[in-house]
Design a protein around this motif. Structure first.
Motif, PDB file in Angstrom:
ATOM      1  N   PHE A 100      53.008 -18.256 -34.498  1.00  0.00           N
ATOM      2  CA  PHE A 100      52.193 -16.759 -35.735  1.00  0.00           C
ATOM      3  C   PHE A 100      52.566 -15.806 -34.665  1.00  0.00           C
ATOM      4  CE2 PHE A 100      50.256 -20.162 -37.410  1.00  0.00           C
ATOM      5  CZ  PHE A 100      50.073 -19.797 -38.784  1.00  0.00           C
ATOM      6  N   SER A 106      45.399 -15.818 -33.274  1.00  0.00           N
ATOM      7  CA  SER A 106      46.428 -17.543 -34.075  1.00  0.00           C
ATOM      8  C   SER A 106      45.319 -18.262 -33.246  1.00  0.00           C
ATOM      9  CB  SER A 106      47.220 -17.145 -33.873  1.00  0.00           C
ATOM     10  OG  SER A 106      47.840 -17.109 -32.627  1.00  0.00           O
ATOM     11  N   ASN A 108      42.033 -20.189 -31.890  1.00  0.00           N
ATOM     12  CA  ASN A 108      40.691 -20.486 -32.263  1.00  0.00           C
ATOM     13  C   ASN A 108      40.230 -20.437 -30.903  1.00  0.00           C
ATOM     14  OD1 ASN A 108      37.785 -21.566 -32.591  1.00  0.00           O
ATOM     15  ND2 ASN A 108      38.880 -23.327 -33.998  1.00  0.00           N
ATOM     16  N   ASN A 123      45.837 -35.107 -36.040  1.00  0.00           N
ATOM     17  CA  ASN A 123      45.872 -35.357 -36.913  1.00  0.00           C
ATOM     18  C   ASN A 123      46.416 -35.909 -37.861  1.00  0.00           C
ATOM     19  OD1 ASN A 123      43.962 -32.575 -37.337  1.00  0.00           O
ATOM     20  ND2 ASN A 123      45.805 -31.346 -37.140  1.00  0.00           N
TER      21      ASN A 123
ATOM     22  N   PRO B 180      44.128 -15.805 -38.668  1.00  0.00           N
ATOM     23  CA  PRO B 180      45.159 -16.430 -38.613  1.00  0.00           C
ATOM     24  C   PRO B 180      44.558 -17.916 -37.799  1.00  0.00           C
ATOM     25  CG  PRO B 180      45.492 -14.477 -37.448  1.00  0.00           C
ATOM     26  CD  PRO B 180      44.196 -14.794 -37.822  1.00  0.00           C
ATOM     27  N   TYR B 181      43.972 -18.273 -37.303  1.00  0.00           N
ATOM     28  CA  TYR B 181      43.954 -20.017 -36.704  1.00  0.00           C
ATOM     29  C   TYR B 181      43.579 -20.412 -37.445  1.00  0.00           C
ATOM     30  CZ  TYR B 181      38.749 -19.128 -35.220  1.00  0.00           C
ATOM     31  OH  TYR B 181      37.667 -18.590 -36.006  1.00  0.00           O
ATOM     32  N   ASP B 183      45.307 -20.265 -40.254  1.00  0.00           N
ATOM     33  CA  ASP B 183      46.356 -20.386 -41.172  1.00  0.00           C
ATOM     34  C   ASP B 183      46.850 -21.839 -40.075  1.00  0.00           C
ATOM     35  OD1 ASP B 183      46.454 -19.425 -43.511  1.00  0.00           O
ATOM     36  OD2 ASP B 183      47.294 -17.611 -42.758  1.00  0.00           O
ATOM     37  N   GLY B 184      46.640 -21.483 -39.081  1.00  0.00           N
ATOM     38  CA  GLY B 184      47.483 -22.428 -37.693  1.00  0.00           C
ATOM     39  C   GLY B 184      47.241 -23.382 -37.876  1.00  0.00           C
ATOM     40  N   ALA B 185      45.831 -23.815 -37.857  1.00  0.00           N
ATOM     41  CA  ALA B 185      44.480 -24.799 -38.114  1.00  0.00           C
ATOM     42  C   ALA B 185      46.198 -26.222 -39.320  1.00  0.00           C
ATOM     43  CB  ALA B 185      43.731 -25.348 -38.031  1.00  0.00           C
ATOM     44  N   VAL B 186      45.810 -25.534 -40.543  1.00  0.00           N
ATOM     45  CA  VAL B 186      46.270 -25.800 -42.051  1.00  0.00           C
ATOM     46  C   VAL B 186      47.860 -26.213 -41.318  1.00  0.00           C
ATOM     47  CG1 VAL B 186      46.398 -25.516 -43.935  1.00  0.00           C
ATOM     48  CG2 VAL B 186      44.989 -24.714 -43.421  1.00  0.00           C
ATOM     49  N   ALA B 187      47.927 -25.066 -40.846  1.00  0.00           N
ATOM     50  CA  ALA B 187      49.849 -25.791 -41.063  1.00  0.00           C
ATOM     51  C   ALA B 187      50.042 -26.597 -39.614  1.00  0.00           C
ATOM     52  CB  ALA B 187      50.663 -24.198 -40.514  1.00  0.00           C
ATOM     53  N   GLY B 188      48.951 -26.736 -39.032  1.00  0.00           N
ATOM     54  CA  GLY B 188      49.359 -28.127 -37.643  1.00  0.00           C
ATOM     55  C   GLY B 188      48.412 -29.246 -38.334  1.00  0.00           C
ATOM     56  N   GLY B 189      49.054 -29.777 -39.719  1.00  0.00           N
ATOM     57  CA  GLY B 189      47.831 -30.398 -40.605  1.00  0.00           C
ATOM     58  C   GLY B 189      46.481 -31.229 -40.557  1.00  0.00           C
ATOM     59  N   THR B 190      45.081 -30.078 -40.619  1.00  0.00           N
ATOM     60  CA  THR B 190      44.375 -29.692 -40.095  1.00  0.00           C
ATOM     61  C   THR B 190      43.783 -30.477 -41.362  1.00  0.00           C
ATOM     62  OG1 THR B 190      44.308 -28.793 -38.429  1.00  0.00           O
ATOM     63  CG2 THR B 190      42.292 -29.587 -39.252  1.00  0.00           C
ATOM     64  N   LYS B 191      42.947 -32.050 -41.616  1.00  0.00           N
ATOM     65  CA  LYS B 191      42.654 -31.591 -43.273  1.00  0.00           C
ATOM     66  C   LYS B 191      41.284 -30.837 -43.415  1.00  0.00           C
ATOM     67  CE  LYS B 191      44.686 -35.583 -44.601  1.00  0.00           C
ATOM     68  NZ  LYS B 191      45.057 -37.072 -44.498  1.00  0.00           N
ATOM     69  N   ARG B 194      37.576 -31.663 -41.643  1.00  0.00           N
ATOM     70  CA  ARG B 194      37.754 -31.314 -39.287  1.00  0.00           C
ATOM     71  C   ARG B 194      38.298 -29.571 -39.788  1.00  0.00           C
ATOM     72  NH1 ARG B 194      39.115 -32.644 -34.994  1.00  0.00           N
ATOM     73  NH2 ARG B 194      40.633 -31.517 -33.359  1.00  0.00           N
ATOM     74  N   ARG B 198      35.340 -28.047 -37.102  1.00  0.00           N
ATOM     75  CA  ARG B 198      35.927 -27.477 -35.417  1.00  0.00           C
ATOM     76  C   ARG B 198      36.552 -26.319 -35.993  1.00  0.00           C
ATOM     77  NH1 ARG B 198      35.857 -28.890 -31.019  1.00  0.00           N
ATOM     78  NH2 ARG B 198      37.445 -28.829 -29.954  1.00  0.00           N
ATOM     79  N   HIS B 199      36.672 -25.636 -36.873  1.00  0.00           N
ATOM     80  CA  HIS B 199      37.487 -24.531 -36.938  1.00  0.00           C
ATOM     81  C   HIS B 199      36.524 -23.604 -36.783  1.00  0.00           C
ATOM     82  CE1 HIS B 199      41.434 -25.849 -35.303  1.00  0.00           C
ATOM     83  NE2 HIS B 199      41.286 -26.951 -36.135  1.00  0.00           N
TER      84      HIS B 199
END
Lengths: 336, 291, 342
Positions: A100, A106, A108, A123, B180-181, B183-191, B194, B198-199
């Motif tokens: 990003f 970007s 957490n 994950n 953005p974080y 989006d970053g988590a979703v892009a990293g496969g976070t369901k 979680r 966690r976020h």
């Protein structure tokens, strides 16, 4: 170019509805991406360049399926991911990752650096416990961070280090494609060079395919193999970077190149200064979107939609004043 | 290269953060905490430091403060000091339990509202409905319907507080979702689960904690108000509101019966609010990150 | 050089040993730590450096715009037309700001009032400083808008800031800044938030207006390209200090400070040849900017410098004249110059 295609986008469209009034009725649409096609091969960097509002970031976010495409086709590896839902998309996320722009927001703020980088591994259930920790440590080492920094939190890192964290996180699941949305725009130049070098090294080592989105032509010229220039939701020119920089075929590319300041006071460039602002993507001009600012526009440009055509081998441009096979270097200004 | 960059890193994580420097940095938090700790100690130790608050002693009616009765006595000869010490129990129990329960409820509902559109549509209409009813009226209605007890008072105060917390948490969650974080988590496969836990959750907690202190303060005041109106805890339980209500009749003769619990009430609320303000300055990054 | 710049004229602005400190919980941040320079009438002076180098704080210090609860100018002198500014009271400073010295910022939206029309905001500035009548001030606003090439100024004066595009807003800011014929215009990253084609428009406009009005410009930027295209004299700042100063062509021909060289080598270039498919490595400056709260005893660039010696770590190199009108703060200039530029 015998490398396999890793990402193929065909006629991608993304419209955002514009709602107004008390009942929030749809009164129009912002055509952020309006028919974009490209192929990205293994080990290749395709740069997407354009000014704000041209839709380059929307292309990246749609390809990542963070936004749902309105039309078109996205093929990742061999899988058509265009209309996959949240659940169905999930296994494919291993193959495409994102870096990003803003290294400050970007990550957490309440997760440790090690947890952030290790999250994708977790994950996808790739490793557990100490094995995961070892993998994360190896990733830290790979992007030039000390593994001891795993326990720190994002605010304890500098901007460049945070961008390294973002890259480590993207690499964690061994993707084939990385979408990098303005990854160095928020960084100071000395740090920018560190991050660009790192990205190039990683690409050469891991044969990654980069979709590299940026507004900065100099950065583009440095990192890309091929470059797509976007204007108001469309690709107006797509070419190998040497061809694009040495002989731009589209008037917009030409203006963009001449507008960028060059750090050399002895070069006094012949500037093409475009008049006016970029029109709103909710009401793009008819015909060629660029005709309102184009110094070479003729009457036909207002009505005819230019298609992206291969003017020279591998060099595509969407301008009706260019003909395939022609070798004429420059366009004649329009007669007014 | 990485070695050099780490070595040069500005000292972001400060090395020494001793107790004293913390106190000097956040005097309001510590003053608020100190007052609350003293009150809590009194409430817990009540059986040992106070006499029976219910014991009638007609001989000692309406005594002025003295060495024997520190805060004087009321019209039944009951020791005001003992009643205030026991009353602190009621106030603190009400304040803490209302703050805790309404925060947990509000957080859960608010998180789901901010995350699932369809849930949001239904729940927020219900919340708007609850907010449209004046909270004191709601509490009085509820208490007249069932047998008054401390539990009922707590529930009556919680109900109108929940929608306010839901609104706060929901708006915080909506703004976190745009970060953005995420989006970053979703892009990293976070369901989704979680992602929530966690976020979203950890980043929504700070403003909630601040809000919870204000809820605590307002619950203490509301309980006193309800008791004063006779719609609160049963009169046999010594709460500060009840002491004031019962002392009202003799206000001109024996003002201390009202003034002293009033001062304690004000002091407690002030302490809770100071804690809240201090926490807000500490946790709100926009204010805390001053250069 | 430029016809408007008078090399013999006395400088209109002289800054000497300026020190601006911020007082934070973590200690004293020496944001500007002994910076001196002078500006001649009609000159364009560039101040270049990376974030946190003190370039913006220098500008804000001149206009005394540092928020008082955060920090203040703790030393040095600022003389404008021979008059010491550090001793002036707030009233007198207000008379200078936006009148004799004005400033434009990176994000014009933050310095425009969103609920007033742009015409009113320009007119108010003119009324306050020049004492014009309401009518004359309004005419001046229209005149200024047409000067910055806003089409249809008679209609545009009635618009609000949010109705304008980013480039247009920056034009309005320039119009407002120039409305009282200032001697000095300080531009703090004026085009950083703009797209490259709009940046070209704004830079072009600023240079044209400078020629026309003879205003001296202090151009604060991180972009060496902008410096090369607009400035005559350039100051390079690092960690609150001036490390190099030279006329622009001299600076780009013979950069003397290793940091200046590092900056130039780190930027990807638009000029120069492309070798088919080969991507040369960019030269990195290793590490990051040192903390400003605990200054090093020696040169602040020493830990990142390829030329550093023991002397550099122990002593702060003084700023010395190293060539015709070329100053640099480095002990190792001779060794640096031996190495050719990439």
């Amino acid at each position: 170019m015998s490398e396999p295609v890793k990402l193929e986008v065909t006629d991608l469209v993304k419209h955002f509805p514009v709602r107004a009034g008390l009942l929030q009725r749809q009164v129009g649409a912002v055509r952020a991406v309006d028919g974009v096609s490209f192929k990205l091969r293994r080990g290749e960097t395709l740069g997407v360049v354009g000014e704000s509002g041209c839709g380059k970031s929307t292309v990246g976010r749609t390809v990542m399926k963070l936004l749902e495409p309105s039309a078109g086709r996205i093929v990742l590896g061999k899988a058509d991911i265009t209309s996959l839902g949240r659940q169905a998309m999930w296994p494919h996320r291993r193959n495409i990752q994102m870096v990003f722009q803003d290294p400050f927001s970007s990550l957490n703020p309440r997760m440790s650096a090690g947890d952030i980088v290790g999250e994708p591994i977790r994950n996808f259930g790739l490793a557990k416990g100490s094995e995961r920790e070892q993998q994360v440590a190896a990733l830290f080492d790979r992007v030039g961070l000390r593994p001891e920094a795993m326990r720190k939190y994002p605010h304890e890192f500098s901007g460049g280090q945070r961008q390294r964290l973002g890259i480590a996180k993207a690499l964690a699941v061994n993707p084939e494609v990385i979408v990098a949305d303005e990854p160095v725009s928020a960084l100071d130049v000395s740090v920018q060079a560190q991050v660009l070098n790192l990205m190039i090294d990683l690409q050469e080592e891991l044969r990654l395919a980069y979709l590299f989105i940026s507004h900065d032509l100099a950065v583009m010229r440095h990192i890309s193999h091929r470059i797509a220039v976007m204007y108001l939701g469309r690709i107006v020119e797509l070419a190998p970077k040497e061809a694009l920089f040495e002989q731009p075929l589209h008037p917009y590319t030409e203006a963009l190149l001449s507008a960028a300041p060059v750090p050399n006071p002895r070069i006094k460039k012949q500037r093409i200064i475009l008049q006016g602002d970029v029109p709103s993507p909710s009401k793009p001009p008819s015909g060629c979107h660029f005709h309102t600012r184009c110094p070479y526009a003729i009457a036909r440009c207002k009505t005819e939609d230019p298609k992206l055509r291969e003017i020279r081998p591998g060099h595509f441009a969407a301008c009706i004043r260019r003909e395939p096979g022609e070798t004429q270097p420059a366009l004649a200004p329009a007669q007014h | 290269m990485s070695a050099a960059s780490i070595a040069l890193e500005p000292a972001a994580g400060r090395a020494s953060s001793g107790l004293w420097s913390e106190i000097r940095r956040n005097p309001t938090i510590f003053l608020g905490c100190a007052i609350l700790l003293v009150l809590a100690a009194c409430a817990i130790l009540a059986p040992w430091i106070a006499a029976d608050p219910l014991k009638h002693a007609p001989v000692n009616r309406l005594k002025a403060p003295s060495a024997e009765f520190w805060f004087g006595t009321d019209q039944f000869g009951r020791d005001i000091y003992s009643r205030i010490v026991y009353g602190a129990r009621v106030s603190l129990i009400v304040g803490l339990s209302v703050a805790a329960i309404s925060s947990v409820l509000g957080l859960t509902i608010g998180l789901l509202c901010g995350f699932y559109r369809w849930f949001d549509g239904i729940v927020m209409r219900i919340m708007d409905g609850i907010m449209a009813i004046p909270s004191i009226l709601l509490a009085i209605a509820l208490i007249t319907l069932v047998h008054p007890s401390l539990t009922v008072v707590i529930i009556a105060i919680i109900i109108p507080e929940v929608p306010r917390i839901v609104r706060l948490v929901r708006s915080v969650v909506l703004s976190i979702r745009e970060q953005p974080y995420i989006d970053g988590a979703v892009a990293g496969g976070t369901k989704a689960p979680r992602l929530l836990v966690r976020h979203v959750l950890p980043n929504a907690v700070a403003p909630l904690i601040v809000q919870a202190t204000y809820v605590c303060a307002s619950a203490i005041i509301t309980e006193a108000g309800l008791s004063f109106l006779g719609a609160g805890v049963p009169p046999e339980i010594p709460s500060w509101g009840n002491i004031i209500a019962q002392g009202r009749v003799f206000f001109q003769l024996t003002p201390w019966v009202i003034l002293i619990p009033g001062v304690f009430l004000a002091l407690t609320v002030l302490a809770v609010n100071m804690l809240g303000d201090g926490l807000r300055d500490r946790l709100d990054p926009r204010l805390a990150r001053r250069m | 050089m430029n016809a408007v710049t008078d090399q013999l004229a006395p400088p209109i602005l002289e800054v000497e040993d300026l020190r601006t400190h911020f007082f934070t919980r973590d200690g004293v941040v020496r944001a500007v730590n002994g910076v001196s320079f002078s500006l001649r009438p009609g000159e364009t002076l560039g101040i270049v450096g990376e974030s946190g180098c003190g370039k913006s704080v220098t500008a804000l210090s001149i206009l005394r715009l540092i928020p008082r609860d955060l920090g203040r100018v703790v030393g040095g002198s600022i003389r404008f037309e021979g008059r010491e500014l550090t001793g002036l009271d707030e009233q007198e400073m207000r008379g200078l700001r936006g009148h004799r010295i004005s400033m434009i910022f990176q994000e014009p939206m933050t310095s425009l009032n969103p609920v007033l029309t742009i015409g009113l905001q320009i007119a108010e500035n003119v009324q306050r400083h020049l004492g014009l009548s309401k009518k004359a001030a309004w005419d001046r606003a229209v005149e200024m808008l047409s000067l910055v090439k806003i089409a249809d100024p008679h209609r545009r004066v009635h618009e609000y800031p949010h109705q304008l595009s980013g480039g247009m807003r920056q034009r309005v800011m320039i119009a407002m800044a120039l409305s009282c014929d200032p001697q000095i215009l300080i531009a703090d990253e004026p085009t950083t938030a703009l797209d490259v084609t709009i940046q070209a428009q704004i830079l072009d406009l600023m240079l044209e207006l400078k020629e026309k009005l003879g205003t001296a410009i202090i151009m604060i930027t991180h972009d060496l390209g902008v410096v090369a295209e607009t400035c005559q004299q350039v100051i390079v700042m690092y960690a609150g200090r001036k490390v190099e100063e030279a006329p622009v062509e001299e600076l780009f021909d013979r950069p003397m400070h290793p940091y200046t060289r590092g900056l130039m080598a780190a930027v990807p270039r638009l000029d120069g040849r492309l070798e088919g498919g080969v991507r040369p490595r960019l030269q990195e400056i290793p590490g990051i900017v040192p903390s400003l709260t605990a200054p090093l005893p020696g040169c602040p660039f020493e830990p990142r410098c390829a030329f550093s010696t023991e002397q550099c770590a122990r002593h702060m190199p003084p700023l010395e004249r190293r060539g015709a009108a070329h100053d640099a703060a480095c002990f190792e200039v001779d060794r640096v110059l031996e190495k050719s530029l990439v």
